[in-house]
Structure formats: structure tokens, C-alpha cells
Design a protein around this motif. Sequence first.
Motif, PDB file in Angstrom:
ATOM      1  N   GLU A 160     -25.261  -2.058  10.769  1.00  9.76           N
ATOM      2  CA  GLU A 160     -24.477  -2.499  11.846  1.00  9.76           C
ATOM      3  C   GLU A 160     -23.154  -2.883  11.271  1.00  9.76           C
ATOM      4  OE1 GLU A 160     -25.668  -4.618  15.510  1.00  9.76           O
ATOM      5  OE2 GLU A 160     -24.777  -6.258  14.273  1.00  9.76           O
ATOM      6  N   ARG A 161     -21.985  -2.512  11.919  1.00  5.53           N
ATOM      7  CA  ARG A 161     -20.673  -2.813  11.395  1.00  5.53           C
ATOM      8  C   ARG A 161     -19.889  -4.076  12.542  1.00  5.53           C
ATOM      9  NH1 ARG A 161     -18.035   2.914   9.793  1.00  5.53           N
ATOM     10  NH2 ARG A 161     -19.830   3.648   8.351  1.00  5.53           N
ATOM     11  N   THR A 162     -19.364  -4.854  11.935  1.00  2.00           N
ATOM     12  CA  THR A 162     -18.321  -5.722  12.804  1.00  2.00           C
ATOM     13  C   THR A 162     -16.901  -5.657  12.246  1.00  2.00           C
ATOM     14  OG1 THR A 162     -20.306  -7.187  13.000  1.00  2.00           O
ATOM     15  CG2 THR A 162     -18.216  -7.938  13.559  1.00  2.00           C
ATOM     16  N   LEU A 163     -16.006  -5.543  13.245  1.00  2.00           N
ATOM     17  CA  LEU A 163     -14.744  -5.253  12.768  1.00  2.00           C
ATOM     18  C   LEU A 163     -14.353  -6.708  12.273  1.00  2.00           C
ATOM     19  CD1 LEU A 163     -12.237  -3.206  12.584  1.00  2.00           C
ATOM     20  CD2 LEU A 163     -11.878  -4.103  14.960  1.00  2.00           C
ATOM     21  N   LEU A 164     -13.645  -6.738  11.227  1.00  2.00           N
ATOM     22  CA  LEU A 164     -13.035  -8.011  10.800  1.00  2.00           C
ATOM     23  C   LEU A 164     -11.590  -7.767  11.310  1.00  2.00           C
ATOM     24  CD1 LEU A 164     -14.549  -8.485   7.212  1.00  2.00           C
ATOM     25  CD2 LEU A 164     -15.284  -9.538   9.293  1.00  2.00           C
ATOM     26  N   GLY A 165     -10.738  -6.772  11.237  1.00  2.00           N
ATOM     27  CA  GLY A 165      -9.458  -6.862  11.698  1.00  2.00           C
ATOM     28  C   GLY A 165      -8.679  -5.419  11.067  1.00  2.00           C
ATOM     29  N   HIS A 166      -7.577  -5.121  11.706  1.00  2.00           N
ATOM     30  CA  HIS A 166      -6.833  -4.199  11.387  1.00  2.00           C
ATOM     31  C   HIS A 166      -5.816  -4.214  10.432  1.00  2.00           C
ATOM     32  CE1 HIS A 166      -8.448  -2.963  15.369  1.00  2.00           C
ATOM     33  NE2 HIS A 166      -8.669  -1.700  14.860  1.00  2.00           N
ATOM     34  N   ASP A 167      -5.549  -3.506   9.266  1.00  2.00           N
ATOM     35  CA  ASP A 167      -4.692  -3.783   8.264  1.00  2.00           C
ATOM     36  C   ASP A 167      -3.602  -2.498   8.121  1.00  2.00           C
ATOM     37  OD1 ASP A 167      -3.773  -5.182   5.878  1.00  2.00           O
ATOM     38  OD2 ASP A 167      -5.458  -4.552   4.669  1.00  2.00           O
ATOM     39  N   PRO A 168      -2.553  -3.010   8.483  1.00  2.00           N
ATOM     40  CA  PRO A 168      -1.336  -2.097   8.480  1.00  2.00           C
ATOM     41  C   PRO A 168      -1.356  -1.681   7.327  1.00  2.00           C
ATOM     42  CG  PRO A 168      -0.605  -3.851   9.826  1.00  2.00           C
ATOM     43  CD  PRO A 168      -2.126  -4.314   9.222  1.00  2.00           C
ATOM     44  N   ILE A 169      -0.908  -0.093   6.956  1.00  2.00           N
ATOM     45  CA  ILE A 169      -0.556   0.553   5.699  1.00  2.00           C
ATOM     46  C   ILE A 169       1.014   0.799   5.519  1.00  2.00           C
ATOM     47  CG2 ILE A 169      -1.203   2.250   4.152  1.00  2.00           C
ATOM     48  CD1 ILE A 169      -3.794   2.781   6.242  1.00  2.00           C
ATOM     49  N   ARG A 170       1.494   0.702   4.646  1.00  3.93           N
ATOM     50  CA  ARG A 170       2.699   0.783   4.200  1.00  3.93           C
ATOM     51  C   ARG A 170       3.386   1.496   3.255  1.00  3.93           C
ATOM     52  NH1 ARG A 170       4.244  -3.005   8.399  1.00  3.93           N
ATOM     53  NH2 ARG A 170       2.754  -4.876   8.438  1.00  3.93           N
ATOM     54  N   ILE A 171       4.512   2.219   2.810  1.00  3.32           N
ATOM     55  CA  ILE A 171       4.819   2.554   1.479  1.00  3.32           C
ATOM     56  C   ILE A 171       5.458   1.423   0.770  1.00  3.32           C
ATOM     57  CG2 ILE A 171       6.159   4.346   0.362  1.00  3.32           C
ATOM     58  CD1 ILE A 171       6.428   5.620   3.241  1.00  3.32           C
ATOM     59  N   ALA A 172       4.980   1.188  -0.339  1.00  3.46           N
ATOM     60  CA  ALA A 172       5.728   0.092  -1.210  1.00  3.46           C
ATOM     61  C   ALA A 172       6.441   0.823  -2.406  1.00  3.46           C
ATOM     62  CB  ALA A 172       4.711  -0.721  -1.808  1.00  3.46           C
ATOM     63  N   VAL A 173       7.731   0.603  -2.591  1.00  2.00           N
ATOM     64  CA  VAL A 173       8.633   1.192  -3.601  1.00  2.00           C
ATOM     65  C   VAL A 173       9.243   0.014  -4.313  1.00  2.00           C
ATOM     66  CG1 VAL A 173       8.779   3.161  -2.238  1.00  2.00           C
ATOM     67  CG2 VAL A 173      10.669   1.603  -2.012  1.00  2.00           C
ATOM     68  N   PRO A 174       9.633   0.173  -5.618  1.00  2.00           N
ATOM     69  CA  PRO A 174      10.500  -0.801  -6.236  1.00  2.00           C
ATOM     70  C   PRO A 174      11.571  -1.215  -5.417  1.00  2.00           C
ATOM     71  CG  PRO A 174       9.721   0.982  -7.749  1.00  2.00           C
ATOM     72  CD  PRO A 174       9.359   1.548  -6.260  1.00  2.00           C
ATOM     73  N   ALA A 175      12.196  -2.422  -5.688  1.00  2.00           N
ATOM     74  CA  ALA A 175      13.099  -2.977  -4.761  1.00  2.00           C
ATOM     75  C   ALA A 175      14.529  -2.255  -4.661  1.00  2.00           C
ATOM     76  CB  ALA A 175      13.398  -4.466  -5.232  1.00  2.00           C
ATOM     77  N   ASP A 176      14.571  -1.366  -6.146  1.00  2.00           N
ATOM     78  CA  ASP A 176      15.854  -0.852  -6.451  1.00  2.00           C
ATOM     79  C   ASP A 176      15.882   0.678  -5.906  1.00  2.00           C
ATOM     80  OD1 ASP A 176      14.362  -0.178  -8.519  1.00  2.00           O
ATOM     81  OD2 ASP A 176      15.906  -0.657  -9.816  1.00  2.00           O
ATOM     82  N   ASP A 177      14.705   1.231  -5.373  1.00  2.00           N
ATOM     83  CA  ASP A 177      14.468   2.352  -5.061  1.00  2.00           C
ATOM     84  C   ASP A 177      15.066   2.823  -3.836  1.00  2.00           C
ATOM     85  OD1 ASP A 177      13.285   5.060  -4.072  1.00  2.00           O
ATOM     86  OD2 ASP A 177      12.007   4.852  -5.952  1.00  2.00           O
ATOM     87  N   PRO A 178      16.173   3.908  -3.771  1.00  2.00           N
ATOM     88  CA  PRO A 178      16.983   4.018  -2.730  1.00  2.00           C
ATOM     89  C   PRO A 178      16.067   4.889  -1.320  1.00  2.00           C
ATOM     90  CG  PRO A 178      17.332   5.606  -4.166  1.00  2.00           C
ATOM     91  CD  PRO A 178      16.605   4.721  -4.804  1.00  2.00           C
ATOM     92  N   ALA A 179      14.793   5.211  -1.624  1.00  2.00           N
ATOM     93  CA  ALA A 179      14.216   6.040  -0.635  1.00  2.00           C
ATOM     94  C   ALA A 179      14.029   5.325   0.460  1.00  2.00           C
ATOM     95  CB  ALA A 179      12.805   6.070  -1.156  1.00  2.00           C
ATOM     96  N   THR A 180      14.061   6.201   1.644  1.00  3.06           N
ATOM     97  CA  THR A 180      14.057   5.619   3.173  1.00  3.06           C
ATOM     98  C   THR A 180      12.662   6.106   3.794  1.00  3.06           C
ATOM     99  OG1 THR A 180      15.395   7.402   4.106  1.00  3.06           O
ATOM    100  CG2 THR A 180      16.412   5.399   3.321  1.00  3.06           C
ATOM    101  N   ARG A 252      10.156  -3.019  -1.959  1.00  2.83           N
ATOM    102  CA  ARG A 252      10.381  -2.938  -0.541  1.00  2.83           C
ATOM    103  C   ARG A 252       9.350  -2.260   0.174  1.00  2.83           C
ATOM    104  NH1 ARG A 252      14.149   0.443   1.134  1.00  2.83           N
ATOM    105  NH2 ARG A 252      14.225   1.849  -0.658  1.00  2.83           N
ATOM    106  N   LEU A 253       9.294  -2.356   1.120  1.00  4.40           N
ATOM    107  CA  LEU A 253       8.076  -1.880   2.217  1.00  4.40           C
ATOM    108  C   LEU A 253       8.864  -0.933   3.240  1.00  4.40           C
ATOM    109  CD1 LEU A 253       5.893  -4.937   2.869  1.00  4.40           C
ATOM    110  CD2 LEU A 253       5.621  -3.159   1.014  1.00  4.40           C
ATOM    111  N   LEU A 254       8.339   0.367   3.320  1.00  5.06           N
ATOM    112  CA  LEU A 254       8.805   1.218   4.191  1.00  5.06           C
ATOM    113  C   LEU A 254       7.589   1.840   5.025  1.00  5.06           C
ATOM    114  CD1 LEU A 254      10.398   3.489   1.584  1.00  5.06           C
ATOM    115  CD2 LEU A 254      11.659   1.642   2.997  1.00  5.06           C
ATOM    116  N   ASP A 255       7.976   2.095   6.282  1.00  6.61           N
ATOM    117  CA  ASP A 255       6.855   2.516   7.511  1.00  6.61           C
ATOM    118  C   ASP A 255       6.493   3.943   7.284  1.00  6.61           C
ATOM    119  OD1 ASP A 255       6.891   0.006   8.871  1.00  6.61           O
ATOM    120  OD2 ASP A 255       8.583   0.796  10.066  1.00  6.61           O
ATOM    121  N   LEU A 256       5.152   4.124   7.278  1.00  7.11           N
ATOM    122  CA  LEU A 256       4.621   5.758   7.310  1.00  7.11           C
ATOM    123  C   LEU A 256       4.819   6.220   8.741  1.00  7.11           C
ATOM    124  CD1 LEU A 256       1.280   4.919   4.933  1.00  7.11           C
ATOM    125  CD2 LEU A 256       3.194   6.672   4.822  1.00  7.11           C
ATOM    126  N   PRO A 257       4.614   7.452   8.939  1.00  6.50           N
ATOM    127  CA  PRO A 257       4.819   8.232  10.318  1.00  6.50           C
ATOM    128  C   PRO A 257       3.546   7.571  10.990  1.00  6.50           C
ATOM    129  CG  PRO A 257       5.525   9.696   8.463  1.00  6.50           C
ATOM    130  CD  PRO A 257       4.876   8.619   7.545  1.00  6.50           C
TER     131      PRO A 257
END
Length: 298
Positions: A160-180, A252-257
Amino acid sequence: MLELRRLRLLLELSQRGTIAAVAAALSYSPSTVSQQLALLEREAGVALTEADGRRLRLTDAGHALAAHAARALALDEEARVALASATATPVVRLAVMPTAAEHLVPPALTLLAADAHPVRVTMAELPPEVALDELAARGFDLVVAEQYPGHARPLREGIERTLLGHDPIRIAVPADDPATSIADLADRAWALEPEGAAVRAWSVQQCRAAGFEPDVRFDATDLVAHARLVAAGHAVALLPDLALVGGTEGMRLLDLPGSPVREVFAATRVSSRGAAAVVRVRQALADAFAALPTPARP
């Protein structure tokens, strides 16, 4: 009368596949396992195993008896749960994924320490794929695992499974990376979990959907290690918030589609779900998850 301990060996063989694996899991010698299975076969009066090369496999009768063994062991566990209230300090054997070991178990233990009813918790850090197998085989009482969008883990009878919570997933890049966006990361070094892990398959699919195959240079089961590689400027990664509780300095954290989230859940055997100690530990994990801070976004 069929002996319960021998029935467990048969069930373990059906789940683990080899005498050696059963012996290692239960701290027996392989010869002891073989002898006990031979005794069970004589008690049953029918062949339960047959040779398959250098291994043993269950016959149809063996599979049928293993299914009955699962039910008998579940009833045995329910009886033990009913008697556990007389135990001064019950024990809950916990298996957790690395991010839970790092950021979820310590605050849960703090909550349990303030509880009027003491419980002894032991913990092993294991990948979800392994931990859920061990839970079914009665190696643990409670497992903390996850599943990613579109990659649901197999459902198991008696679990049996019990949901503990939802955990958002993001893109992590170095602070000086220019990616958007993820599409800008085709030529970057990636940190991902090892081949065979559900999250690895999911992460690769995110990259392919963005039009490239990731250059995976770092394999690690510990997502906190991924975060440290990113913060040091050596990689990019897809990280859930639970891996970022320690901070986002250097990245830096970027959003995923689609802003995906993973589900973090606690799994128990149905036969022990009502055990007071298991219920308390599971609730402490849920409360600890709910109290986790949201990572800052530089």
C-alpha cells in the motif's frame, strides 16, 4: 502441517530467483536453504522446484504454494502487529532514497523523539527499485520512494502506498550559465542517475523532447551530489526541490515545460499498515515533508 519458516523460503525464492539470493537476504547458508526447501517439498508431497540449468525454478505447484505462503505470512504479520502493543519499544525498519535520507528522515526523527510513545527506527539508504523489492520480501517495514510523471512504478499485491507530497522538478544550472531553457543545454555536461533508474529514463526523455541527447558525464544516485556538481560549475541537472533543501548557492533554477512534479510516497505492506509504530513513523515523514522550505530562486 506446512512449516511457516519453510514457506517463507519458498516465497523468497519466488521473489529473488536464486538460492544464493535467498540465503544472503536471510543470513542462511545456501545449503541450509536447499535442505529446508527439500523438507518442504516432502511435506507438500509434490515437486515444488525443478532444475533450470544451474538454477532452480518453481514448478506450477511451487508457484501456487508460494501464493498461499504470501497470504499465510501476511496473516502471521497481522497477528504480530496485534500483539505489538505489549512491546515497550517497537522497531520500524525504514528504507529510503538518498534525498529522503538527507533532508526528510532527520526532521521526522526529531518529531518522533517528541512523541509520548517511543519507537526505534533503523534506516538504510537504497534506490527505490531495490527498497520496494525488499519491502515485498519483508526486509523492511516502510519505504520512502518516488515516481516521476509518466513513469509510474509497478503496483504490487499486498503493498500500500501513502502520498507524502508533491516535489517540483526544475533545471539547475551554474549561476553564471546564460541558459534560459532546457533547449539551451544541448552542449552542457549533465549529471544524471545511473542507467536503469526510473528517473534516468524520465530525464533523458526531457532532453530528447527538447531536441538533443544529453552528454551524461556524471552518474550518481545521490541527487545532492548532482546539486553540488552544478553549484561548482561542472554540470547541469534536473533536480527536485527535496534535493535543494540545503540551499541553491552557486546555481540558478529554470522551469521545465509543464512544470512537472514527482510524487514522494511511503509504501508499507498491507498486513502491517495498521501497526501503531508504522503509522507514527509514516505520519512523522508526512509532517516533515510538509514543513520543508521551498528552495530560494536566485
